[in-house]
Design a protein around this motif. Structure first.
Motif, mmCIF file in Angstrom:
data_model
loop_
_atom_site.group_PDB
_atom_site.id
_atom_site.type_symbol
_atom_site.label_atom_id
_atom_site.label_comp_id
_atom_site.label_asym_id
_atom_site.label_seq_id
_atom_site.Cartn_x
_atom_site.Cartn_y
_atom_site.Cartn_z
ATOM 1 N N ALA A 145 0.840 -1.201 0.000
ATOM 2 C CA ALA A 145 0.000 0.000 0.000
ATOM 3 C C ALA A 145 0.874 1.250 0.000
ATOM 4 O O ALA A 145 0.578 2.239 -0.675
ATOM 5 C CB ALA A 145 -0.919 -0.003 1.217
ATOM 6 N N PHE A 146 1.969 1.187 0.725
ATOM 7 C CA PHE A 146 2.902 2.298 0.786
ATOM 8 C C PHE A 146 3.528 2.544 -0.588
ATOM 9 O O PHE A 146 3.605 3.674 -1.076
ATOM 10 C CB PHE A 146 3.968 1.977 1.837
ATOM 11 C CG PHE A 146 4.915 3.099 2.107
ATOM 12 C CD1 PHE A 146 4.567 4.420 1.847
ATOM 13 C CD2 PHE A 146 6.164 2.836 2.635
ATOM 14 C CE1 PHE A 146 5.445 5.453 2.107
ATOM 15 C CE2 PHE A 146 7.042 3.869 2.894
ATOM 16 C CZ PHE A 146 6.694 5.174 2.624
ATOM 17 N N GLU A 181 2.267 1.799 -3.348
ATOM 18 C CA GLU A 181 1.224 2.393 -4.199
ATOM 19 C C GLU A 181 1.102 3.892 -3.947
ATOM 20 O O GLU A 181 0.951 4.676 -4.875
ATOM 21 C CB GLU A 181 -0.126 1.705 -3.941
ATOM 22 C CG GLU A 181 -0.326 0.488 -4.819
ATOM 23 C CD GLU A 181 -1.520 -0.352 -4.384
ATOM 24 O OE1 GLU A 181 -2.394 0.174 -3.657
ATOM 25 O OE2 GLU A 181 -1.574 -1.533 -4.770
ATOM 26 N N ASP A 182 1.151 4.264 -2.670
ATOM 27 C CA ASP A 182 1.121 5.688 -2.316
ATOM 28 C C ASP A 182 2.228 6.438 -3.039
ATOM 29 O O ASP A 182 2.004 7.485 -3.642
ATOM 30 C CB ASP A 182 1.361 5.876 -0.800
ATOM 31 C CG ASP A 182 0.107 5.641 0.022
ATOM 32 O OD1 ASP A 182 -0.975 5.469 -0.575
ATOM 33 O OD2 ASP A 182 0.222 5.617 1.262
ATOM 34 N N LEU A 235 2.068 9.235 -6.124
ATOM 35 C CA LEU A 235 2.669 10.561 -5.953
ATOM 36 C C LEU A 235 3.570 10.883 -7.144
ATOM 37 O O LEU A 235 3.483 11.964 -7.737
ATOM 38 C CB LEU A 235 3.483 10.566 -4.647
ATOM 39 C CG LEU A 235 3.910 11.919 -4.083
ATOM 40 C CD1 LEU A 235 2.718 12.767 -3.704
ATOM 41 C CD2 LEU A 235 4.816 11.717 -2.861
ATOM 42 N N ARG A 254 -1.367 15.070 -0.392
ATOM 43 C CA ARG A 254 -1.078 13.645 -0.478
ATOM 44 C C ARG A 254 0.250 13.314 0.208
ATOM 45 O O ARG A 254 0.345 12.345 0.972
ATOM 46 C CB ARG A 254 -0.999 13.260 -1.960
ATOM 47 C CG ARG A 254 -1.090 11.786 -2.232
ATOM 48 C CD ARG A 254 -0.867 11.532 -3.708
ATOM 49 N NE ARG A 254 -2.018 11.961 -4.506
ATOM 50 C CZ ARG A 254 -2.650 11.146 -5.366
ATOM 51 N NH1 ARG A 254 -2.236 9.902 -5.522
ATOM 52 N NH2 ARG A 254 -3.659 11.576 -6.073
ATOM 53 N N THR A 275 -0.137 13.546 3.964
ATOM 54 C CA THR A 275 -0.889 12.389 4.460
ATOM 55 C C THR A 275 0.010 11.155 4.545
ATOM 56 O O THR A 275 -0.020 10.414 5.528
ATOM 57 C CB THR A 275 -2.087 12.079 3.525
ATOM 58 O OG1 THR A 275 -2.808 13.286 3.324
ATOM 59 C CG2 THR A 275 -2.991 11.027 4.137
ATOM 60 N N ILE A 276 0.825 10.951 3.526
ATOM 61 C CA ILE A 276 1.714 9.784 3.531
ATOM 62 C C ILE A 276 2.717 9.884 4.683
ATOM 63 O O ILE A 276 2.948 8.924 5.410
ATOM 64 C CB ILE A 276 2.483 9.636 2.194
ATOM 65 C CG1 ILE A 276 1.510 9.508 1.020
ATOM 66 C CG2 ILE A 276 3.393 8.400 2.231
ATOM 67 C CD1 ILE A 276 2.201 9.433 -0.341
ATOM 68 N N ARG A 295 0.874 9.189 7.960
ATOM 69 C CA ARG A 295 0.394 7.812 8.107
ATOM 70 C C ARG A 295 1.499 6.788 8.198
ATOM 71 O O ARG A 295 1.447 5.843 8.968
ATOM 72 C CB ARG A 295 -0.453 7.452 6.877
ATOM 73 C CG ARG A 295 -1.910 7.680 7.117
ATOM 74 C CD ARG A 295 -2.723 6.645 6.334
ATOM 75 N NE ARG A 295 -3.876 7.311 5.769
ATOM 76 C CZ ARG A 295 -4.189 7.330 4.490
ATOM 77 N NH1 ARG A 295 -3.430 6.688 3.608
ATOM 78 N NH2 ARG A 295 -5.247 7.958 4.082
ATOM 79 N N ARG A 296 2.540 6.971 7.362
ATOM 80 C CA ARG A 296 3.524 5.893 7.196
ATOM 81 C C ARG A 296 4.832 6.155 7.926
ATOM 82 O O ARG A 296 5.669 5.259 8.009
ATOM 83 C CB ARG A 296 3.846 5.703 5.709
ATOM 84 C CG ARG A 296 2.640 5.686 4.800
ATOM 85 C CD ARG A 296 2.020 4.318 4.728
ATOM 86 N NE ARG A 296 0.922 4.311 3.755
ATOM 87 C CZ ARG A 296 0.014 3.353 3.679
ATOM 88 N NH1 ARG A 296 0.065 2.320 4.512
ATOM 89 N NH2 ARG A 296 -0.943 3.408 2.792
#
Lengths: 235, 235
Positions: free
Chosen positions: A8-9, A11-12, A16, A66, A69-70, A73-74
């Motif tokens: 998922a990371f 993909e983030d 981007l 974005r 947020t990443i 979150r990560r």
């Protein structure tokens, strides 16, 4: 579960990078069209550029959101964090490139190139071709994470400065020749400066790519190149 | 334990705000000194400005790093996140302001104002006084989180544009009067444009302060004001 998180990371991050690529393509197109609008005295195309700039501003906001947020979150480290910081920096440069293009479009609306001899515009056409090559090269180098290509952009910035220098002198000559050229040539001086600065932003992006790939800090000597004076301006 | 976390976070945020205040003060000083260097033909002062710009660039990097560390560590929401995003945006604007000041300093090194009549410089002096007032007002408004003051900056940007417009026309007149003025007036045109753009960055910062305090998005109509043409340039 760990596997899922990593994917998922990834993909983030790739979303981007793809947003940056989209923004870069649009900025490149905007600059090309604004110069065309100027040379062909095409107010409709100029207006399109001004509209396109809004979309690019919006894209920058989205990329910023974005990216933040990443990070929140990560909590990425090292290379991953560099990816995100690089995206933020490149988005800022691309937004500035689009702004400079929009300014050329606004000047295209304000002046009528057709009323003046062709020779006044040859230099601008040449300079903008070089600037657009730099944009293309740096976007390719970002897509491929290609440091060698990024260094090429860096090296070629001197060519743009040299052409700008010669154009600057040429435009001053036209102004001295005939005072009726002064208003028009002032616009062209600002357009030329805008294109030279677009070249500087391409160089900034090239530096960001080097940092992204190698983790090395930028070369001090090249920092803030956007407000250097060229040779002509120092004389 | 919760209490401790909140306090450390507050300390993070106030350190960030204080770094912005420091950066703002330095940028303001750099612009004031670069204009002085231009008006008094003072190469030493111009050189100081160029050095000061490096320090400001370094501060921007530090603020960026610090902001990203806070986001990654604390995963802030709403108002706290706005504090950090605002700091990032304001740092970018201040770095640009300092860059524009440095560009004026470089022009101060390239030209000798003493060789020209005083009247050529009156307008630049007036315009830069207005620009510096805007910088002061917006930094005060950031320190006090004062939206009313920020809106004042916004409103006053029209004054700067009006003075720039009149200066632009005046400089063109000097160029038409005497071709020997063309080189010098071209430098002054770029300096004037730089100051007008410093005013635009002050307006950007004012918008960021509104967003920071109210959470409202920026006014669309004011976005990317940095590449508007003024009235004189449209004519």
């Amino acid at each position: 579960m760990k596997q899922h998180t990593v994917t998922a990371f990834d993909e983030d991050l790739s979303a981007l990078a793809s947003a940056i690529a989209t923004m870069g393509g649009l900025a490149e197109q905007l600059v090309a069209q604004s110069v065309q609008a100027l040379l062909k005295s095409d107010p409709e195309l100029a207006q399109q550029c001004i509209t396109a700039d809004k979309k690019i501003d919006e894209l920058e906001r989205q990329i910023e959101e974005r990216a933040i947020t990443i990070i929140a979150r990560r909590q990425p480290m090292a290379q991953d964090l560099r990816e995100i910081i690089a995206a933020l920096r490149i988005a800022t440069d691309l937004e500035r490139v689009a702004d400079l293009g929009k300014n050329i479009a606004r000047r295209a609306l304000a002046i009528d190139a057709q009323k003046f001899g062709q020779r006044l515009f040859v230099g601008i056409e040449h300079l903008s071709a070089l600037g657009l090559e730099q944009m293309k090269l740096v976007l390719d180098s970002y897509a491929a994470r290609d440091v060698a290509k990024a260094r090429e952009v860096w090296a070629k910035d001197d060519d743009i400065d040299a052409v700008y220098t010669s154009l600057f002198r040429e435009l001053l000559t036209y102004m001295m020749e005939d005072p009726r050229n002064i208003g028009m040539c002032t616009h062209l001086l600002f357009c030329a400066k805008n294109i030279e600065r677009i070249g500087d932003h391409a160089t900034n992006i090239a530096e960001t790519i080097c940092y992204l790939v190698t983790g090395e800090p930028f070369d001090e000597a090249r920092q803030s190149s956007t407000t250097r004076l060229t040779q002509a301006e120092q004389a």
